[in-house]
Design a protein around this motif. Sequence first.
Motif, PDB file in Angstrom:
ATOM      1  N   VAL A  34     -76.052  39.345  -8.265  1.00 21.57           N
ATOM      2  CA  VAL A  34     -76.935  40.385  -7.749  1.00 21.57           C
ATOM      3  C   VAL A  34     -77.205  40.161  -6.266  1.00 21.57           C
ATOM      4  O   VAL A  34     -77.232  41.100  -5.465  1.00 21.57           O
ATOM      5  N   GLU A  35     -77.412  38.909  -5.880  1.00 17.97           N
ATOM      6  CA  GLU A  35     -77.670  38.582  -4.480  1.00 17.97           C
ATOM      7  C   GLU A  35     -76.483  38.964  -3.602  1.00 17.97           C
ATOM      8  O   GLU A  35     -76.637  39.432  -2.469  1.00 17.97           O
ATOM      9  N   GLU A  36     -75.285  38.788  -4.133  1.00 22.28           N
ATOM     10  CA  GLU A  36     -74.072  39.078  -3.363  1.00 22.28           C
ATOM     11  C   GLU A  36     -73.725  40.561  -3.346  1.00 22.28           C
ATOM     12  O   GLU A  36     -73.366  41.110  -2.301  1.00 22.28           O
ATOM     13  N   LYS A  37     -73.822  41.210  -4.508  1.00 28.79           N
ATOM     14  CA  LYS A  37     -73.298  42.564  -4.646  1.00 28.79           C
ATOM     15  C   LYS A  37     -74.345  43.628  -4.940  1.00 28.79           C
ATOM     16  O   LYS A  37     -74.025  44.812  -4.916  1.00 28.79           O
ATOM     17  N   GLY A  38     -75.572  43.210  -5.215  1.00 29.34           N
ATOM     18  CA  GLY A  38     -76.596  44.168  -5.581  1.00 29.34           C
ATOM     19  C   GLY A  38     -76.608  44.415  -7.079  1.00 29.34           C
ATOM     20  O   GLY A  38     -75.627  44.150  -7.778  1.00 29.34           O
ATOM     21  N   TYR A  39     -77.727  44.938  -7.556  1.00 34.84           N
ATOM     22  CA  TYR A  39     -77.861  45.200  -8.986  1.00 34.84           C
ATOM     23  C   TYR A  39     -76.842  46.219  -9.476  1.00 34.84           C
ATOM     24  O   TYR A  39     -76.303  46.103 -10.580  1.00 34.84           O
ATOM     25  N   GLU A  40     -76.565  47.211  -8.660  1.00 36.37           N
ATOM     26  CA  GLU A  40     -75.681  48.296  -9.077  1.00 36.37           C
ATOM     27  C   GLU A  40     -74.283  47.804  -9.425  1.00 36.37           C
ATOM     28  O   GLU A  40     -73.605  48.373 -10.289  1.00 36.37           O
ATOM     29  N   ASN A  41     -73.836  46.753  -8.749  1.00 35.64           N
ATOM     30  CA  ASN A  41     -72.452  46.303  -8.916  1.00 35.64           C
ATOM     31  C   ASN A  41     -72.318  45.034  -9.749  1.00 35.64           C
ATOM     32  O   ASN A  41     -71.240  44.449  -9.803  1.00 35.64           O
ATOM     33  N   ALA A  42     -73.393  44.617 -10.380  1.00 34.35           N
ATOM     34  CA  ALA A  42     -73.350  43.423 -11.229  1.00 34.35           C
ATOM     35  C   ALA A  42     -72.925  43.819 -12.638  1.00 34.35           C
ATOM     36  O   ALA A  42     -73.620  44.581 -13.301  1.00 34.35           O
ATOM     37  N   THR A  43     -71.778  43.327 -13.082  1.00 33.57           N
ATOM     38  CA  THR A  43     -71.285  43.656 -14.415  1.00 33.57           C
ATOM     39  C   THR A  43     -71.291  42.439 -15.315  1.00 33.57           C
ATOM     40  O   THR A  43     -71.199  41.299 -14.846  1.00 33.57           O
ATOM     41  N   LEU A  44     -71.382  42.666 -16.613  1.00 31.79           N
ATOM     42  CA  LEU A  44     -71.365  41.563 -17.561  1.00 31.79           C
ATOM     43  C   LEU A  44     -70.026  40.845 -17.541  1.00 31.79           C
ATOM     44  O   LEU A  44     -69.960  39.619 -17.715  1.00 31.79           O
ATOM     45  N   ASN A  64     -77.359  43.595 -23.892  1.00 31.07           N
ATOM     46  CA  ASN A  64     -76.611  44.465 -23.001  1.00 31.07           C
ATOM     47  C   ASN A  64     -76.893  44.054 -21.555  1.00 31.07           C
ATOM     48  O   ASN A  64     -77.592  43.066 -21.299  1.00 31.07           O
ATOM     49  N   ARG A  65     -76.358  44.814 -20.631  1.00 27.61           N
ATOM     50  CA  ARG A  65     -76.519  44.521 -19.203  1.00 27.61           C
ATOM     51  C   ARG A  65     -77.986  44.527 -18.797  1.00 27.61           C
ATOM     52  O   ARG A  65     -78.447  43.662 -18.050  1.00 27.61           O
ATOM     53  N   GLU A  66     -78.731  45.501 -19.296  1.00 27.43           N
ATOM     54  CA  GLU A  66     -80.147  45.612 -18.946  1.00 27.43           C
ATOM     55  C   GLU A  66     -80.928  44.386 -19.420  1.00 27.43           C
ATOM     56  O   GLU A  66     -81.821  43.898 -18.722  1.00 27.43           O
ATOM     57  N   ASP A  67     -80.583  43.890 -20.593  1.00 24.28           N
ATOM     58  CA  ASP A  67     -81.269  42.730 -21.143  1.00 24.28           C
ATOM     59  C   ASP A  67     -81.063  41.509 -20.244  1.00 24.28           C
ATOM     60  O   ASP A  67     -81.995  40.731 -19.996  1.00 24.28           O
ATOM     61  N   LEU A  68     -79.845  41.331 -19.747  1.00 26.38           N
ATOM     62  CA  LEU A  68     -79.556  40.203 -18.860  1.00 26.38           C
ATOM     63  C   LEU A  68     -80.240  40.367 -17.508  1.00 26.38           C
ATOM     64  O   LEU A  68     -80.895  39.439 -17.010  1.00 26.38           O
ATOM     65  N   LEU A  69     -80.123  41.545 -16.914  1.00 22.18           N
ATOM     66  CA  LEU A  69     -80.747  41.755 -15.605  1.00 22.18           C
ATOM     67  C   LEU A  69     -82.263  41.630 -15.675  1.00 22.18           C
ATOM     68  O   LEU A  69     -82.899  41.125 -14.742  1.00 22.18           O
ATOM     69  N   ALA A  70     -82.850  42.076 -16.774  1.00 26.47           N
ATOM     70  CA  ALA A  70     -84.308  42.000 -16.921  1.00 26.47           C
ATOM     71  C   ALA A  70     -84.790  40.562 -17.023  1.00 26.47           C
ATOM     72  O   ALA A  70     -85.957  40.275 -16.759  1.00 26.47           O
ATOM     73  N   THR A 122     -85.201  48.628 -10.873  1.00 26.30           N
ATOM     74  CA  THR A 122     -85.717  48.881 -12.225  1.00 26.30           C
ATOM     75  C   THR A 122     -86.206  50.323 -12.364  1.00 26.30           C
ATOM     76  O   THR A 122     -86.021  50.955 -13.415  1.00 26.30           O
ATOM     77  N   THR A 123     -86.818  50.863 -11.316  1.00 23.90           N
ATOM     78  CA  THR A 123     -87.344  52.225 -11.392  1.00 23.90           C
ATOM     79  C   THR A 123     -86.244  53.267 -11.531  1.00 23.90           C
ATOM     80  O   THR A 123     -86.520  54.412 -11.872  1.00 23.90           O
ATOM     81  N   THR A 124     -85.002  52.871 -11.289  1.00 22.20           N
ATOM     82  CA  THR A 124     -83.882  53.816 -11.387  1.00 22.20           C
ATOM     83  C   THR A 124     -83.173  53.727 -12.738  1.00 22.20           C
ATOM     84  O   THR A 124     -82.240  54.480 -12.992  1.00 22.20           O
ATOM     85  N   SER A 125     -83.611  52.813 -13.584  1.00 21.56           N
ATOM     86  CA  SER A 125     -82.917  52.579 -14.845  1.00 21.56           C
ATOM     87  C   SER A 125     -83.885  52.645 -16.013  1.00 21.56           C
ATOM     88  O   SER A 125     -84.784  51.797 -16.133  1.00 21.56           O
ATOM     89  N   GLU A 126     -83.712  53.618 -16.879  1.00 22.48           N
ATOM     90  CA  GLU A 126     -84.575  53.724 -18.053  1.00 22.48           C
ATOM     91  C   GLU A 126     -84.450  52.507 -18.954  1.00 22.48           C
ATOM     92  O   GLU A 126     -85.432  52.037 -19.532  1.00 22.48           O
ATOM     93  N   GLY A 127     -83.226  51.987 -19.059  1.00 22.50           N
ATOM     94  CA  GLY A 127     -83.016  50.813 -19.895  1.00 22.50           C
ATOM     95  C   GLY A 127     -83.759  49.599 -19.383  1.00 22.50           C
ATOM     96  O   GLY A 127     -84.369  48.857 -20.157  1.00 22.50           O
ATOM     97  N   LEU A 128     -83.701  49.386 -18.076  1.00 21.66           N
ATOM     98  CA  LEU A 128     -84.410  48.250 -17.486  1.00 21.66           C
ATOM     99  C   LEU A 128     -85.921  48.429 -17.580  1.00 21.66           C
ATOM    100  O   LEU A 128     -86.654  47.476 -17.827  1.00 21.66           O
ATOM    101  N   MET A 129     -86.388  49.651 -17.386  1.00 23.67           N
ATOM    102  CA  MET A 129     -87.822  49.895 -17.503  1.00 23.67           C
ATOM    103  C   MET A 129     -88.301  49.625 -18.924  1.00 23.67           C
ATOM    104  O   MET A 129     -89.362  49.028 -19.137  1.00 23.67           O
ATOM    105  N   ALA A 130     -87.512  50.033 -19.904  1.00 23.16           N
ATOM    106  CA  ALA A 130     -87.881  49.807 -21.296  1.00 23.16           C
ATOM    107  C   ALA A 130     -87.908  48.312 -21.620  1.00 23.16           C
ATOM    108  O   ALA A 130     -88.828  47.816 -22.271  1.00 23.16           O
ATOM    109  N   ARG A 131     -86.899  47.593 -21.143  1.00 18.42           N
ATOM    110  CA  ARG A 131     -86.853  46.151 -21.408  1.00 18.42           C
ATOM    111  C   ARG A 131     -87.982  45.435 -20.675  1.00 18.42           C
ATOM    112  O   ARG A 131     -88.615  44.519 -21.217  1.00 18.42           O
TER     113      ARG A 131
END
Length: 207
Positions: A34-44, A64-70, A122-131
């Motif tokens: 995330v530090e290198e590429k940003g949240y948008e480009n971080a893949t599992l 899922n991805r949201e669970d890890l990022l959260a 997080t505010t741009t992702s419903e999944g992250l907000m839910a987690r």
Amino acid sequence: MTSDATPESTRRRPKGDKRARTRARLIEVAAQLVEEKGYENATLQEVARRAGMSNGAVYGNFKNREDLLAAIGPTYWPQVRPQAAPGASLAEIMRAIAEALIAVMPARARVGAGRLRGLAYTTTSEGLMARGSEIAAGRYAAAVGWWRERFPDETELPMPAEDLVRVIGALTEGLTFQRLLTPDLIPDKVIHAAFAALAGERAKPRG
């Protein structure tokens, strides 16, 4: 010293310990990515590759991805851990919270920019907000239990325990970011005054 002098590295570790270490490694790699590429480009898939693990290992620890990022925020954002003696009054507990927040400010300042980026994404992702809501709800529930154990008669509190823990959470986070943005306007005495007000008293001048 026990008779078992076998080095820790050569012992058989419990499965639970291995799982915890795997999760910690995946969170560490995800944070670096995330530090290198940003949240948008971080893949599992990239997290798994960099961690030297299979995709199955990732999904075995995170839904899922949201669970890890959260999991990044709670891992790296220094927590406020007040030390209140058994039987402490409401005012004493509030002072302890203020002091714990002040003590953790330098550590929070070091990772504040990353925390803000995470919250913004997080505010741009419903999944992250839910987690995030699930994680916060769990912490709130534990805190409510702590307050009710200390104050069985909730009329001794300024508001119901369920509301109080949310107010304290919002206050600590709000004071943190305002302090980081305008440190001269949020000195220690303001933090003490904020929590003293919750206890229904004025903050005492500190020598």
